[in-house]
Each structure stands twice: as structure tokens, then as C-alpha cells.
Design a protein around this motif. Structure first.
Motif, PDB file in Angstrom:
ATOM      1  N   LYS A 186     101.559  95.574 -22.805  1.00  0.00           N
ATOM      2  CA  LYS A 186     101.841  95.943 -24.173  1.00  0.00           C
ATOM      3  C   LYS A 186     100.814  95.178 -25.226  1.00  0.00           C
ATOM      4  CE  LYS A 186     105.855  97.654 -23.462  1.00  0.00           C
ATOM      5  NZ  LYS A 186     105.724  99.221 -23.371  1.00  0.00           N
ATOM      6  N   TRP A 187      99.856  95.975 -25.764  1.00  0.00           N
ATOM      7  CA  TRP A 187      98.735  95.587 -26.539  1.00  0.00           C
ATOM      8  C   TRP A 187      99.260  95.126 -27.857  1.00  0.00           C
ATOM      9  CZ3 TRP A 187      93.442  96.422 -24.710  1.00  0.00           C
ATOM     10  CH2 TRP A 187      92.565  95.868 -25.515  1.00  0.00           C
ATOM     11  N   GLY A 188      98.795  93.998 -28.177  1.00  0.00           N
ATOM     12  CA  GLY A 188      99.137  93.230 -29.591  1.00  0.00           C
ATOM     13  C   GLY A 188     100.468  92.808 -29.555  1.00  0.00           C
ATOM     14  N   TYR A 189     100.744  92.011 -28.629  1.00  0.00           N
ATOM     15  CA  TYR A 189     102.027  91.366 -28.629  1.00  0.00           C
ATOM     16  C   TYR A 189     101.948  90.066 -28.030  1.00  0.00           C
ATOM     17  CZ  TYR A 189     104.606  95.878 -29.626  1.00  0.00           C
ATOM     18  OH  TYR A 189     105.212  96.722 -29.996  1.00  0.00           O
ATOM     19  N   ARG A 190     102.841  89.135 -28.250  1.00  0.00           N
ATOM     20  CA  ARG A 190     103.138  87.779 -27.587  1.00  0.00           C
ATOM     21  C   ARG A 190     104.484  87.572 -27.101  1.00  0.00           C
ATOM     22  NH1 ARG A 190      99.809  84.686 -32.627  1.00  0.00           N
ATOM     23  NH2 ARG A 190      97.577  85.187 -32.035  1.00  0.00           N
ATOM     24  N   PHE A 191     104.544  86.482 -26.479  1.00  0.00           N
ATOM     25  CA  PHE A 191     105.987  86.080 -25.939  1.00  0.00           C
ATOM     26  C   PHE A 191     106.563  85.300 -27.002  1.00  0.00           C
ATOM     27  CE2 PHE A 191     103.882  87.187 -21.956  1.00  0.00           C
ATOM     28  CZ  PHE A 191     104.533  87.900 -21.473  1.00  0.00           C
ATOM     29  N   THR A 192     107.913  85.357 -26.958  1.00  0.00           N
ATOM     30  CA  THR A 192     108.740  84.745 -27.822  1.00  0.00           C
ATOM     31  C   THR A 192     108.924  83.211 -27.098  1.00  0.00           C
ATOM     32  OG1 THR A 192     110.029  86.675 -28.537  1.00  0.00           O
ATOM     33  CG2 THR A 192     110.922  84.511 -29.084  1.00  0.00           C
ATOM     34  N   PRO A 193     108.810  82.277 -27.862  1.00  0.00           N
ATOM     35  CA  PRO A 193     109.195  80.881 -27.543  1.00  0.00           C
ATOM     36  C   PRO A 193     110.326  80.707 -27.055  1.00  0.00           C
ATOM     37  CG  PRO A 193     107.680  80.844 -29.588  1.00  0.00           C
ATOM     38  CD  PRO A 193     108.278  82.024 -29.290  1.00  0.00           C
ATOM     39  N   VAL A 194     110.583  80.067 -25.832  1.00  0.00           N
ATOM     40  CA  VAL A 194     111.961  79.817 -25.102  1.00  0.00           C
ATOM     41  C   VAL A 194     112.382  78.375 -25.147  1.00  0.00           C
ATOM     42  CG1 VAL A 194     111.788  81.849 -23.769  1.00  0.00           C
ATOM     43  CG2 VAL A 194     110.631  79.953 -22.819  1.00  0.00           C
ATOM     44  N   LEU A 195     111.396  77.385 -25.351  1.00  0.00           N
ATOM     45  CA  LEU A 195     111.760  76.073 -25.149  1.00  0.00           C
ATOM     46  C   LEU A 195     112.044  75.282 -26.203  1.00  0.00           C
ATOM     47  CD1 LEU A 195     111.627  73.879 -22.718  1.00  0.00           C
ATOM     48  CD2 LEU A 195     109.305  73.473 -23.463  1.00  0.00           C
ATOM     49  N   THR A 196     113.170  74.680 -26.705  1.00  0.00           N
ATOM     50  CA  THR A 196     113.428  73.975 -27.795  1.00  0.00           C
ATOM     51  C   THR A 196     113.745  72.405 -27.365  1.00  0.00           C
ATOM     52  OG1 THR A 196     115.656  74.782 -27.579  1.00  0.00           O
ATOM     53  CG2 THR A 196     114.144  76.060 -28.943  1.00  0.00           C
ATOM     54  N   LEU A 197     113.685  71.617 -28.311  1.00  0.00           N
ATOM     55  CA  LEU A 197     113.800  70.188 -28.372  1.00  0.00           C
ATOM     56  C   LEU A 197     115.272  69.697 -28.923  1.00  0.00           C
ATOM     57  CD1 LEU A 197     112.962  67.140 -27.626  1.00  0.00           C
ATOM     58  CD2 LEU A 197     111.964  67.251 -29.861  1.00  0.00           C
ATOM     59  N   GLU A 198     116.062  69.461 -27.873  1.00  0.00           N
ATOM     60  CA  GLU A 198     117.521  68.934 -28.187  1.00  0.00           C
ATOM     61  C   GLU A 198     117.572  67.545 -28.178  1.00  0.00           C
ATOM     62  OE1 GLU A 198     119.682  71.106 -28.992  1.00  0.00           O
ATOM     63  OE2 GLU A 198     118.363  72.809 -28.510  1.00  0.00           O
ATOM     64  N   ASP A 199     118.899  66.969 -28.406  1.00  0.00           N
ATOM     65  CA  ASP A 199     118.747  65.592 -28.425  1.00  0.00           C
ATOM     66  C   ASP A 199     118.886  65.006 -27.008  1.00  0.00           C
ATOM     67  OD1 ASP A 199     119.605  63.115 -29.335  1.00  0.00           O
ATOM     68  OD2 ASP A 199     121.947  63.491 -29.321  1.00  0.00           O
ATOM     69  N   GLY A 200     117.746  64.409 -26.798  1.00  0.00           N
ATOM     70  CA  GLY A 200     117.276  63.503 -25.442  1.00  0.00           C
ATOM     71  C   GLY A 200     116.923  64.477 -24.406  1.00  0.00           C
ATOM     72  N   PHE A 201     116.664  65.756 -24.706  1.00  0.00           N
ATOM     73  CA  PHE A 201     116.269  66.868 -23.564  1.00  0.00           C
ATOM     74  C   PHE A 201     115.594  68.194 -24.106  1.00  0.00           C
ATOM     75  CE2 PHE A 201     120.477  67.867 -24.212  1.00  0.00           C
ATOM     76  CZ  PHE A 201     120.670  68.980 -24.282  1.00  0.00           C
ATOM     77  N   TYR A 202     115.012  68.865 -23.272  1.00  0.00           N
ATOM     78  CA  TYR A 202     114.398  70.096 -23.636  1.00  0.00           C
ATOM     79  C   TYR A 202     115.061  71.143 -22.943  1.00  0.00           C
ATOM     80  CZ  TYR A 202     110.114  67.573 -24.730  1.00  0.00           C
ATOM     81  OH  TYR A 202     109.148  66.681 -25.367  1.00  0.00           O
ATOM     82  N   GLU A 203     115.359  72.117 -23.732  1.00  0.00           N
ATOM     83  CA  GLU A 203     116.414  73.371 -23.186  1.00  0.00           C
ATOM     84  C   GLU A 203     115.557  74.615 -23.451  1.00  0.00           C
ATOM     85  OE1 GLU A 203     120.597  75.534 -24.550  1.00  0.00           O
ATOM     86  OE2 GLU A 203     119.946  73.916 -25.581  1.00  0.00           O
ATOM     87  N   VAL A 204     115.788  75.494 -22.108  1.00  0.00           N
ATOM     88  CA  VAL A 204     115.029  76.580 -22.167  1.00  0.00           C
ATOM     89  C   VAL A 204     116.188  77.632 -22.337  1.00  0.00           C
ATOM     90  CG1 VAL A 204     113.888  78.055 -20.587  1.00  0.00           C
ATOM     91  CG2 VAL A 204     113.528  75.554 -20.256  1.00  0.00           C
ATOM     92  N   ASP A 205     115.936  78.635 -23.131  1.00  0.00           N
ATOM     93  CA  ASP A 205     116.706  79.890 -23.416  1.00  0.00           C
ATOM     94  C   ASP A 205     116.298  80.941 -22.819  1.00  0.00           C
ATOM     95  OD1 ASP A 205     118.507  81.732 -24.614  1.00  0.00           O
ATOM     96  OD2 ASP A 205     117.498  81.670 -26.365  1.00  0.00           O
ATOM     97  N   TYR A 206     116.882  81.521 -21.514  1.00  0.00           N
ATOM     98  CA  TYR A 206     116.514  82.418 -20.904  1.00  0.00           C
ATOM     99  C   TYR A 206     116.810  83.934 -21.388  1.00  0.00           C
ATOM    100  CZ  TYR A 206     114.414  79.892 -16.908  1.00  0.00           C
ATOM    101  OH  TYR A 206     113.580  78.856 -16.165  1.00  0.00           O
TER     102      TYR A 206
END
Length: 455
Positions: A347-367
Motif C-alpha cells: 500500500k503506497w501512502g500508508y503507515r502502521f497504526t501504533p499498537v504499544l501503549t503504556l499502562e500502569d507499570g507495564f507496556y501493553e500490545v494491542d494485537y
């Protein structure tokens, strides 16, 4: 004849419209809004429902009209290649262990049961032949006769004794006596061959079970690859992730472009493989795959996508094969996961949506957002054209004005330019009134162009 600056601006209007998207990444935002006109969106007329029902499906869905693209590597990582007309089939038997491991489970289990059954039957037949040749079967129940194997009364009992001997069960009802040397030799042979069969078949099943192919099922690749700007450069990107908590050790990523080519001598090379740099020289190809990572391939003069634009990409017949390798942390065995992207999946002209967020004391990945992409402002020209326009925008002002005048015919090549006129003036002791007047007009035009560029 010298053209006026306003006429030059009118002729450059079409060029500005054509290269609007490419200049979006070069010129500042304010200058872009002043120089580039907004494109006009033409919407096709909406047809009535009856007319739309009569339109063929190929016209309603242009993707269906395209022929099906044959993949070299499927999305699940399996290679879409079949070996035919292999005459030297004996080579498979020279490496019988690998051949058995590569078989499907149903054939592997069938061979496993068949090998044990055949060996038990063979040695059971040998025990029965020994009893038959010695006459033990004719003295069943005779206490004065010493048989080779006690309580062996037929082929069935010989078969059961063979199973007890090879599996070392030893129920104690049928035992070999010391008056049968041929039976002792057969016992030694069956014990040794039985151990070899056990080691071979159990080892084959163990390797089959512990194969890291299933570990690759939890290594995921993004559905699409994208092309967009990153740090001022056009890049091709895709995303990888690991669903397990046990990590892949020494993970590395590779990418290859599969595309047929024809050499200068006219030789046609089908499915030619070209390496794509995904950070080999900088070490970015070695991954710490704890969370999903975006793999980036910079499109530069060494990239096979150097001269491919957005319009050309839709016409290309190519495939990008990505290979992720590493060692399984639990077993230490090497694991390899593969996937591929055809031209329609880039896909030309696109980027990936971020999946990593900072929670309370850890990082969470939204698959759930792992495969999601969003559109971004990206030039539609090739990386080569983008680099050339960027280089022209960094030239000195006098160079850029002179080149624009030369392109529009303001500088007559026959006159040799301003420097030539000066040289001729010095050599001839000065120029005439007509020459001075023409040179003054040129200097005035250049001054006006410089003022417009500054504004």
C-alpha cells in the motif's frame, strides 16, 4: 526573443500541478499552499440500480478482471514449488531419516507401526523355525524333552515371545533354555536389532514432534506492506510480532525481491532473487522481538524500488519474501517463519497504526490493531525522481534561475550565455549598443525572476 516572467509563470502552472504531490515533501508547508493549486476531484456519475445490475461484474469490481497472481511463497510461509520429473529418487533413501521426518503425520505413524510389526513377525517366524527344526513342536508336553524355548507351542506363541524379547517385557512364562545355541545367537541378534529400531523410530518421532515449525505459527507478519516517508526518505515497511511470552533468541530478518528479469544479453531469468537491505549494514536486521517491530527498507539508489512510482507499482509483477529466523528459547532449535507480499498487498501512502501503549507499570500490545494501517501524505513519484527534485531545490538561487531560464528558452544556447557575452566583449574591446541593450534586458529579466523567487 526574451520572454516575460509572467509568461514563464503561466507555462510552469501545468508543471506545478503534475508534481504537486512530489513537492509536498520538499517545499515548506506555507510555500506549498501558495504555489500548488488544489486538485479538482471528479466524481463519476451515479448510475441507476437497473443500469448497475446490467454492468458486468468485471466492470463493477476491477480487481476481479485482473488475473490471479501466482505466489512463490504463500502467506502462511509454505513454498509454492513442486518438484517434478525427479529421476534420481534413490537420493531420498540415502537420507532416510530426513525423508521420514519430512513425511506427513499419517504416513509417519503408518511406517512407525509397520516397522515394529514387521520386526516382531520376522523374529517370531525365526523362533518358530528353530522350534520346528529341532522337533520341539513334536514333544509338546514331554517333560523329558528340553526345548529351545519353554512353553512355545506354535507360531502365535513364538510371535508373543518375539514381542516380549524385543520390548524386554519378560512375563516369565516363555523362557529360552541353555541347551539351544542357535536360540542364544538369535536372542543376541534380536536384542541388538531391536535397540537399533527403537533408537531410529523413537528418534524420528521425537524430532517430528519437537520440530519448530509449529513455533512459527505464533510469529505473525502484517497483512500488508506499506510505502511512506520516514525521516525524509521513501521507505518500504512491514510489521512482525511474536505472540508468545517465550522469546526468539538471536532473531534476524531478511527480505528478498522475487521478480523475473532479462539480462542485457537477452537471457531471461525467471523468479530472480534480489536482496533487499533491511538494516544489514547498521545491525537493524537483528531483532529484540519482545513487542511488534516495524521493519524498514530504505528506498535508495541500491534498492530495487528506486525507479518504481505509485503508478508503476500497480503494474509490476513482483513479490517480496520476508524471512524471520531465530532460536526457540525453550528448546534451542532454529526456527524460521516466512511470508510474502505481492504488488497488490503493498500500500503506497500508508503507515502502521501504533499498537504499544503504556499502562500502569507495564507496556501493553494491542494485537487487534496489528494489521491496521492509515493513510498519510506521501509523494506518488519514484524515489529517484524525489531525490532529483530534492537536489534541485538545494541548488544555489543563481543556478536554479539560470536552469529555469534555459528550460524555458530565455537563454539562447547560440549566444553562449552571459559568461560568453562577457568574454566576447573583452576580446572585441566591448559590445555594441544593440548587444548592451539586449544584455540589459536579460539582466532585468533575471532580476525579476530572483525577486519573484524571494517573494
Amino acid at each position: 526573443m526574451v520572454m516575460l516572467p509572467n509568461k514563464v509563470a503561466e507555462q510552469n502552472a501545468g508543471e506545478k500541478k503534475e508534481n504537486a504531490l512530489c513537492f509536498a515533501q520538499i517545499l515548506p508547508e506555507g510555500q506549498m499552499e501558495q504555489d500548488v493549486e488544489s486538485p479538482v476531484t471528479v466524481r463519476p456519475p451515479r448510475l441507476p440500480k437497473q443500469v448497475r445490475d446490467d454492468v458486468p461484474k468485471q466492470l463493477q469490481d476491477p480487481e476481479r478482471a485482473k488475473r490471479k497472481i501466482q505466489r512463490y511463497v504463500r502467506k502462511d510461509g509454505k513454498c509454492n514449488v513442486h518438484h517434478g520429473n525427479v529421476r534420481e529418487t534413490y537420493r531420498y533413501l540415502t537420507d532416510i531419516f530426513t525423508t521420514l521426518v519430512d513425511l506427513k503425520w499419517r504416513f509417519n505413524l503408518f511406517i512407525f507401526v509397520l516397522v515394529y510389526t514387521v520386526t516382531w513377525l520376522f523374529f517370531g517366524l525365526m523362533w518358530w523355525l528353530i522350534a520346528y527344526t529341532r522337533g520341539d513342536l513334536d514333544h509338546i508336553g514331554d517333560d523329558a524333552w528340553t526345548p529351545c524355548v519353554n512353553n512355545l507351542e506354535g507360531f502365535v506363541s513364538a510371535f508373543l515371545f518375539s514381542i516380549e524379547t524385543e520390548t524386554t517385557i519378560g512375563y516369565g512364562y516363555r523362557v529360552i533354555t541353555d541347551k539351544c545355541p542357535e536360540g542364544i545367537v538369535l536372542l543376541l541378534v534380536q536384542s541388538v536389532l531391536g535397540s537399533i529400531v527403537n533408537a531410529f523410530m523413537v528418534g524420528c518421532m521425537f524430532v517430528k514432534i519437537s520440530q519448530p515449525k509449529k513455533r512459527a505459527e505464533t510469529l505473525v507478519f502484517s497483512t500488508n506492506a506499506v510505502i511512506s516517508m520516514r525521516d525524509g526518505r521513501l521507505c518500504l515497511m512491514f510489521r512482525v510480532g511474536d505472540l508468545r511470552n517465550s522469546h526468539i533468541v538471536e532473531a534476524s530478518i531478511r527480505a528478498k525481491l522475487i521478480k523475473s528479469k532479462q539480462t542485457k544479453e537477452g537471457e531471461f531469468i525467471p523468479l530472480n532473487q534480489t536482496d533487499m537491505n533491511v538494516g544489514y549494514d547498521t545491525g537493524d536486521d537483528r531483532l529484540f522481538l519482545v513487542s511488534p517491530l516495524i521493519i524498514c527498507h530504505e528506498i535508495n539508489q541500491h534498492s530495487p524500488f528506486w525507479e518504481i512510482s505509485k503508478a508503476n507499482l500497480a503494474k509490476e509483477e513482483l513479490e517480496i519474501v520476508v524471512i524471520l529466523e531465530g532460536m526457540v528459547e525453550a528448546t534451542g532449535m532454529t526456527c524460521q517463519a516466512r511470508s510474502s507480499y505481492v504488488a497488490s498487498e503493498i500500500k503506497w501512502g500508508y503507515r502502521f497504526t501504533p499498537v504499544l501503549t503504556l499502562e500502569d507499570g507495564f507496556y501493553e500490545v494491542d494485537y487487534n490493531s496489528f494489521h491496521e494501517i492509515y493513510e498519510t501524505n506521501t509523494p506518488s513519484c519514484s524515489a529517484r525522481e524525489l531525490a532529483e527534485m530534492s537536489a534541485r531545490s538545494r541548488l544555489p538561487l543563481t543556478w536554479s534561475v539560470a536552469s529555469r531560464l534555459s528550460q524555458q528558452g530565455l537563454l539562447d544556447p547560440g549566444d553562449g550565455g552571459l559568461e560568453t557575452d562577457r568574454a566576447e566583449g573583452k576580446g572585441n574591446g566591448g559590445v555594441g549598443d544593440d548587444g548592451m541593450r539586449e544584455q540589459a534586458e536579460r539582466n532585468g529579466d533575471i532580476a525579476n525572476m530572483e525577486n519573484e523567487s524571494k517573494v
